[in-house]
Scaffold this motif. Structure first.
Motif, PDB file in Angstrom:
ATOM      1  N   LEU A 140      -8.360   4.778  -4.702  1.00 20.39           N
ATOM      2  CA  LEU A 140      -9.169   4.656  -4.223  1.00 20.39           C
ATOM      3  C   LEU A 140      -9.408   2.536  -4.421  1.00 20.39           C
ATOM      4  N   SER A 141      -8.086   2.325  -5.370  1.00 21.14           N
ATOM      5  CA  SER A 141      -7.685   0.936  -6.012  1.00 21.14           C
ATOM      6  C   SER A 141      -7.534   0.632  -4.827  1.00 21.14           C
ATOM      7  N   LEU A 142      -6.430   1.596  -4.551  1.00 21.75           N
ATOM      8  CA  LEU A 142      -5.399   0.827  -2.507  1.00 21.75           C
ATOM      9  C   LEU A 142      -6.219   0.869  -1.415  1.00 21.75           C
TER      10      LEU A 142
ATOM     11  N   ARG B 147      -8.582  10.545 -12.960  1.00 22.99           N
ATOM     12  CA  ARG B 147      -7.925   9.248 -12.591  1.00 22.99           C
ATOM     13  C   ARG B 147      -6.977   8.625 -11.294  1.00 22.99           C
TER      14      ARG B 147
ATOM     15  N   GLU C 288      -7.464   9.927  -8.987  1.00 19.90           N
ATOM     16  CA  GLU C 288      -8.282   9.401  -7.341  1.00 19.90           C
ATOM     17  C   GLU C 288      -8.850   8.935  -7.511  1.00 19.90           C
ATOM     18  N   LYS C 289      -9.050   7.167  -8.865  1.00 17.93           N
ATOM     19  CA  LYS C 289      -9.804   6.011  -8.970  1.00 17.93           C
ATOM     20  C   LYS C 289      -8.321   5.174  -8.315  1.00 17.93           C
ATOM     21  N   LEU C 290      -7.549   5.803  -8.907  1.00 15.83           N
ATOM     22  CA  LEU C 290      -5.928   5.132  -8.607  1.00 15.83           C
ATOM     23  C   LEU C 290      -6.315   4.956  -6.751  1.00 15.83           C
TER      24      LEU C 290
ATOM     25  N   ASP D 296       0.728  -1.235  -0.190  1.00 14.44           N
ATOM     26  CA  ASP D 296      -0.098   0.329   0.150  1.00 14.44           C
ATOM     27  C   ASP D 296       0.764   1.309   0.174  1.00 14.44           C
TER      28      ASP D 296
ATOM     29  N   GLY E 250       2.895   1.739  -3.300  1.00 17.32           N
ATOM     30  CA  GLY E 250       1.543   2.631  -4.779  1.00 17.32           C
ATOM     31  C   GLY E 250       0.779   3.629  -4.015  1.00 17.32           C
TER      32      GLY E 250
END
Length: 92
Positions: free
Chosen positions: A89-91, A83, A85-87, A52, A55
């Motif tokens: 949130l994926s973590l 984009r 923000e999406k990355l 994490d 990332g």
């Protein structure tokens, strides 16, 4: 979005990933040796945090570069922000 990181930032992320790689190898050995479940889970949690952090470091660098590039149009900045923000949130 390309991964553009300074050498020191890249070295830090690579060190984290290499350490996590070593931890994963250790976890595999622990499981093969039939080690205590609690010890295995503790090590899994540690490697998860290390991944994490790697990332997050990459995303933070992306945000920094995004903010530094003031010549982008508002639409481009918003698209890049979405984009990133999406990355992020994926973590999470």
């Amino acid at each position: 979005m390309e991964l553009q990181m300074a050498a020191d930032e890249l070295a830090s992320v690579l060190n984290r990933l290499r350490r996590a790689q070593g931890q994963i190898a250790g976890i595999i050995r622990m499981i093969e040796e039939g080690r205590d479940c609690e010890d295995v889970i503790t090590q899994l949690a540690a490697v998860s945090r290390a991944l994490d952090r790697a990332g997050f470091a990459i995303i933070a660098t992306g945000l920094q570069h995004c903010m530094a590039e003031g010549d982008r149009s508002l639409a481009d900045r918003e698209q890049l922000r979405a984009r990133l923000e999406k990355l992020f949130l994926s973590l999470a």
